[in-house]
Design a protein around this motif. Sequence first.
Motif, PDB file in Angstrom:
ATOM      1  N   ALA A   8       0.832  -1.034   0.003  1.00  0.00           N
ATOM      2  CA  ALA A   8       0.033   0.013  -0.075  1.00  0.00           C
ATOM      3  C   ALA A   8       1.001   1.060   0.099  1.00  0.00           C
ATOM      4  O   ALA A   8       2.320   1.182   0.239  1.00  0.00           O
ATOM      5  N   GLY A  10       2.864   4.224   1.348  1.00  0.00           N
ATOM      6  CA  GLY A  10       3.383   4.283   2.611  1.00  0.00           C
ATOM      7  C   GLY A  10       3.696   2.941   3.443  1.00  0.00           C
ATOM      8  O   GLY A  10       4.229   3.126   4.581  1.00  0.00           O
ATOM      9  N   GLY A  12       6.252   1.598   2.867  1.00  0.00           N
ATOM     10  CA  GLY A  12       7.825   1.356   3.119  1.00  0.00           C
ATOM     11  C   GLY A  12       8.630   0.963   1.919  1.00  0.00           C
ATOM     12  O   GLY A  12       9.661   0.647   1.841  1.00  0.00           O
ATOM     13  N   TYR A  16      12.559   0.694   1.844  1.00  0.00           N
ATOM     14  CA  TYR A  16      13.304  -0.651   1.964  1.00  0.00           C
ATOM     15  C   TYR A  16      14.053  -0.860   0.508  1.00  0.00           C
ATOM     16  O   TYR A  16      15.214  -1.457   0.623  1.00  0.00           O
ATOM     17  N   ARG A  36       7.084  11.706 -10.836  1.00  0.00           N
ATOM     18  CA  ARG A  36       7.367  12.886 -10.113  1.00  0.00           C
ATOM     19  C   ARG A  36       8.549  13.747 -10.849  1.00  0.00           C
ATOM     20  O   ARG A  36       8.383  15.057 -10.847  1.00  0.00           O
ATOM     21  N   GLY A  56      -4.730  11.468  -6.343  1.00  0.00           N
ATOM     22  CA  GLY A  56      -4.329  10.031  -5.534  1.00  0.00           C
ATOM     23  C   GLY A  56      -4.811   8.903  -6.473  1.00  0.00           C
ATOM     24  O   GLY A  56      -5.010   7.757  -5.946  1.00  0.00           O
ATOM     25  N   GLY A  57      -5.316   9.152  -7.531  1.00  0.00           N
ATOM     26  CA  GLY A  57      -5.647   7.977  -8.779  1.00  0.00           C
ATOM     27  C   GLY A  57      -4.398   7.577  -9.538  1.00  0.00           C
ATOM     28  O   GLY A  57      -3.509   7.993  -9.335  1.00  0.00           O
ATOM     29  N   VAL A  64       1.999   4.519 -18.248  1.00  0.00           N
ATOM     30  CA  VAL A  64       2.860   3.837 -17.182  1.00  0.00           C
ATOM     31  C   VAL A  64       3.594   2.723 -17.807  1.00  0.00           C
ATOM     32  O   VAL A  64       4.927   2.738 -17.390  1.00  0.00           O
ATOM     33  N   GLY A  85       6.463   0.144  -6.888  1.00  0.00           N
ATOM     34  CA  GLY A  85       5.260   1.013  -7.371  1.00  0.00           C
ATOM     35  C   GLY A  85       4.568   0.374  -8.967  1.00  0.00           C
ATOM     36  O   GLY A  85       3.774   0.999  -9.548  1.00  0.00           O
ATOM     37  N   PHE A  86       5.178  -0.731  -9.269  1.00  0.00           N
ATOM     38  CA  PHE A  86       4.826  -1.221 -10.620  1.00  0.00           C
ATOM     39  C   PHE A  86       4.969  -2.821 -10.421  1.00  0.00           C
ATOM     40  O   PHE A  86       5.957  -3.138 -10.146  1.00  0.00           O
ATOM     41  N   LEU A 124       2.589   8.053   6.277  1.00  0.00           N
ATOM     42  CA  LEU A 124       2.218   8.932   5.216  1.00  0.00           C
ATOM     43  C   LEU A 124       1.989  10.506   5.757  1.00  0.00           C
ATOM     44  O   LEU A 124       2.542  11.306   4.983  1.00  0.00           O
ATOM     45  N   ASN A 136      14.868  11.278   2.862  1.00  0.00           N
ATOM     46  CA  ASN A 136      13.315  11.004   3.395  1.00  0.00           C
ATOM     47  C   ASN A 136      13.566  10.869   4.939  1.00  0.00           C
ATOM     48  O   ASN A 136      14.248  10.269   5.448  1.00  0.00           O
ATOM     49  N   LEU A 143      12.541   8.541  12.481  1.00  0.00           N
ATOM     50  CA  LEU A 143      13.324   9.230  11.249  1.00  0.00           C
ATOM     51  C   LEU A 143      13.312  10.988  11.095  1.00  0.00           C
ATOM     52  O   LEU A 143      13.389  11.271  10.175  1.00  0.00           O
ATOM     53  N   ARG A 161       5.200  15.856   0.395  1.00  0.00           N
ATOM     54  CA  ARG A 161       4.852  15.418  -0.925  1.00  0.00           C
ATOM     55  C   ARG A 161       3.258  16.041  -1.260  1.00  0.00           C
ATOM     56  O   ARG A 161       2.637  15.885  -0.256  1.00  0.00           O
ATOM     57  N   ARG A 172      -5.948   7.457  -2.298  1.00  0.00           N
ATOM     58  CA  ARG A 172      -4.652   6.490  -2.548  1.00  0.00           C
ATOM     59  C   ARG A 172      -4.930   5.064  -2.023  1.00  0.00           C
ATOM     60  O   ARG A 172      -4.704   3.916  -2.519  1.00  0.00           O
ATOM     61  N   ALA A 198       5.968  -5.478   7.977  1.00  0.00           N
ATOM     62  CA  ALA A 198       6.924  -4.469   8.113  1.00  0.00           C
ATOM     63  C   ALA A 198       6.962  -3.402   9.198  1.00  0.00           C
ATOM     64  O   ALA A 198       6.901  -2.181   8.810  1.00  0.00           O
TER      65      ALA A 198
HETATM   66  P1  AP5 Z   1       8.045   5.097   1.956  1.00  0.00           P
HETATM   67  O1  AP5 Z   1       9.364   4.035   1.844  1.00  0.00           O
HETATM   68  O2  AP5 Z   1       8.067   6.387   1.338  1.00  0.00           O
HETATM   69  O3  AP5 Z   1       6.488   4.142   1.557  1.00  0.00           O
HETATM   70  P2  AP5 Z   1       6.177   3.869   0.133  1.00  0.00           P
HETATM   71  O4  AP5 Z   1       5.616   2.546   0.213  1.00  0.00           O
HETATM   72  O5  AP5 Z   1       7.248   4.195  -0.881  1.00  0.00           O
HETATM   73  O6  AP5 Z   1       4.931   5.059  -0.198  1.00  0.00           O
HETATM   74  P3  AP5 Z   1       4.642   5.913  -1.066  1.00  0.00           P
HETATM   75  O7  AP5 Z   1       3.636   6.851  -0.835  1.00  0.00           O
HETATM   76  O8  AP5 Z   1       5.732   6.273  -2.025  1.00  0.00           O
HETATM   77  O9  AP5 Z   1       3.810   4.709  -2.049  1.00  0.00           O
HETATM   78  P4  AP5 Z   1       2.751   5.198  -3.324  1.00  0.00           P
HETATM   79  O10 AP5 Z   1       2.603   3.779  -3.815  1.00  0.00           O
HETATM   80  O11 AP5 Z   1       1.513   6.011  -2.808  1.00  0.00           O
HETATM   81  O12 AP5 Z   1       3.593   6.179  -4.221  1.00  0.00           O
HETATM   82  P5  AP5 Z   1       4.323   6.171  -5.608  1.00  0.00           P
HETATM   83  O13 AP5 Z   1       5.288   7.182  -5.460  1.00  0.00           O
HETATM   84  O14 AP5 Z   1       4.529   4.784  -5.882  1.00  0.00           O
HETATM   85  O15 AP5 Z   1       7.580   5.134   3.621  1.00  0.00           O
HETATM   86  C1  AP5 Z   1       6.638   5.919   3.966  1.00  0.00           C
HETATM   87  C2  AP5 Z   1       7.147   6.778   5.256  1.00  0.00           C
HETATM   88  O16 AP5 Z   1       7.415   5.982   6.448  1.00  0.00           O
HETATM   89  C3  AP5 Z   1       8.482   7.444   4.878  1.00  0.00           C
HETATM   90  O17 AP5 Z   1       8.630   8.759   5.526  1.00  0.00           O
HETATM   91  C4  AP5 Z   1       9.547   6.220   5.435  1.00  0.00           C
HETATM   92  O18 AP5 Z   1      10.772   6.898   5.931  1.00  0.00           O
HETATM   93  C5  AP5 Z   1       8.677   5.941   6.734  1.00  0.00           C
HETATM   94  N1  AP5 Z   1       9.090   4.351   7.156  1.00  0.00           N
HETATM   95  C6  AP5 Z   1       8.831   3.561   6.335  1.00  0.00           C
HETATM   96  N2  AP5 Z   1       9.308   2.264   7.080  1.00  0.00           N
HETATM   97  C7  AP5 Z   1       9.380   2.852   8.256  1.00  0.00           C
HETATM   98  C8  AP5 Z   1      10.034   2.096   9.744  1.00  0.00           C
HETATM   99  N3  AP5 Z   1      10.203   0.614   9.341  1.00  0.00           N
HETATM  100  N4  AP5 Z   1      10.282   2.904  10.545  1.00  0.00           N
HETATM  101  C9  AP5 Z   1      10.100   4.203  10.706  1.00  0.00           C
HETATM  102  N5  AP5 Z   1       9.534   4.762   9.501  1.00  0.00           N
HETATM  103  C10 AP5 Z   1       9.395   4.169   8.415  1.00  0.00           C
HETATM  104  O19 AP5 Z   1       3.025   6.596  -6.498  1.00  0.00           O
HETATM  105  C11 AP5 Z   1       2.613   8.122  -6.518  1.00  0.00           C
HETATM  106  C12 AP5 Z   1       1.463   8.258  -7.624  1.00  0.00           C
HETATM  107  O20 AP5 Z   1       2.050   8.005  -8.948  1.00  0.00           O
HETATM  108  C13 AP5 Z   1       0.439   7.404  -7.622  1.00  0.00           C
HETATM  109  O21 AP5 Z   1      -0.571   7.607  -6.437  1.00  0.00           O
HETATM  110  C14 AP5 Z   1      -0.079   7.219  -8.874  1.00  0.00           C
HETATM  111  O22 AP5 Z   1      -0.890   8.483  -9.285  1.00  0.00           O
HETATM  112  C15 AP5 Z   1       1.100   7.271  -9.768  1.00  0.00           C
HETATM  113  N6  AP5 Z   1       1.998   6.190 -10.102  1.00  0.00           N
HETATM  114  C16 AP5 Z   1       2.920   5.582  -9.489  1.00  0.00           C
HETATM  115  N7  AP5 Z   1       3.102   4.405 -10.188  1.00  0.00           N
HETATM  116  C17 AP5 Z   1       1.947   4.069 -10.869  1.00  0.00           C
HETATM  117  C18 AP5 Z   1       1.450   2.804 -11.569  1.00  0.00           C
HETATM  118  N8  AP5 Z   1       2.377   2.015 -11.667  1.00  0.00           N
HETATM  119  N9  AP5 Z   1       0.653   2.974 -12.360  1.00  0.00           N
HETATM  120  C19 AP5 Z   1      -0.305   3.970 -12.196  1.00  0.00           C
HETATM  121  N10 AP5 Z   1       0.094   5.205 -11.505  1.00  0.00           N
HETATM  122  C20 AP5 Z   1       1.174   5.301 -10.808  1.00  0.00           C
END
Ligand code: AP5
Length: 214
Positions: A8, A10, A12, A16, A36, A56-57, A64, A85-86, A124, A136, A143, A161, A172, A198
Motif C-alpha cells: 500500500a 506508505g 515502506g 526498503y 514526479r 491520488g488516482g 506507465v 510501485g509497478f 504517510l 526521506n 526518522l 509530498r 490512494r 514491515a
Molecule cells: P515510503 O518508503 O516512502 O513508502 P512507500 O511504500 O514508498 O510509499 P509511497 O507513498 O511512495 O507509495 P505510493 O505507492 O503511494 O507512491 P508512488 O510514488 O509509488 O515510507 C513512508 C514513510 O514511512 C517514509 O517517511 C519512511 O521513511 C517511513 N517509514 C517506512 N518504514 C519505516 C519504519 N520501519 N520505521 C520508521 N519509519 C518508516 O506513486 C505516487 C503516484 O504516482 C500514485 O498515486 C499514482 O498516481 C502514480 N503512479 C505511480 N506508479 C504508478 C503505476 N504503476 N500505475 C499508475 N500510476 C502510478
Amino acid sequence: MRLIFLGAPGAGKGTYAAQLCQQMGIPTISTGDILRANVKQGTALGQEAKTYMDKGGLVPDELVTRMLADRLSAEDVKPGFILDGFPRTIAQAQSLDVLLKEKGLNLTAVVNIDVPREVIIRRLSGRRMCPGCGANYNVNTNLKPKQAGVCDKCGAALITRSDDNEATIMNRLQVYEQQTAPLIAYYQKTGLMKTIQAEGEIADIVARIRAAVS
Ligand code: AP5
Ligand code: MG
C-alpha cells in the motif's frame, strides 16, 4: 535478482528498496519517482500524470507501461532490479509478463510489504522529503531530522509530498484496495510471493526481505 515490491502507499516500498539496492548493487525502478521527475521537469507526460497523481488516482496503464518498458531497456538493469510501485493493476502485471518474456527474463520474487492501516496513515502523514538530495524523513517515526524542517545531509528546507494530504492519502488507500490489492492473488498463483510484516526497525525489515528472497 529481479524483484517486485508490492504494498500500500506508505508501506515502506521506497525506503526498503533504497537500502536493498545499495546492498545488492542493482537499481530501484520507482514509477512514482519517474513520474514526479517528469512533473518537476514539466514534460508532456508529467503534465498529464499530475492530474491523476494530485487526486491520488492511477496514471493510465498505457502511459506507465510504456515508461517502464523504456526504463527496462537501459543498460544498468541487466544485473537485476527492484520494481517499486509497478505493477499496480492486473493489466500492468500482464504487460510486465509479456515484456519479461520478450526479454527472456524471470522474476526472482514478489515481496508483499504488509503493514497495518493505522501505521500506514501515521507514516504517510509524517513523511517529509528533501527537494535537494531526495533524503526521506518522518516526523511521526524515529526518522525525524536533527533540526525540524531541515535536511541533515544537505541543509535544504524539507517539503511534504503534494499527495501526502489527508484527502489524497484516503483516496490512494482506496485505489490501492480496489486496483492493486488483487495483485496479491495474481502473484500468489505464481508461487513467487513472499509476504513480509514491515513494522519495526528499518534494518531488521530489510534483513527480513533479503532472507526471504535469497
Ligand atoms: P515510503 O518508503 O516512502 O513508502 P512507500 O511504500 O514508498 O510509499 P509511497 O507513498 O511512495 O507509495 P505510493 O505507492 O503511494 O507512491 P508512488 O510514488 O509509488 O515510507 C513512508 C514513510 O514511512 C517514509 O517517511 C519512511 O521513511 C517511513 N517509514 C517506512 N518504514 C519505516 C519504519 N520501519 N520505521 C520508521 N519509519 C518508516 O506513486 C505516487 C503516484 O504516482 C500514485 O498515486 C499514482 O498516481 C502514480 N503512479 C505511480 N506508479 C504508478 C503505476 N504503476 N500505475 C499508475 N500510476 C502510478
Ligand atoms: Mg515510494
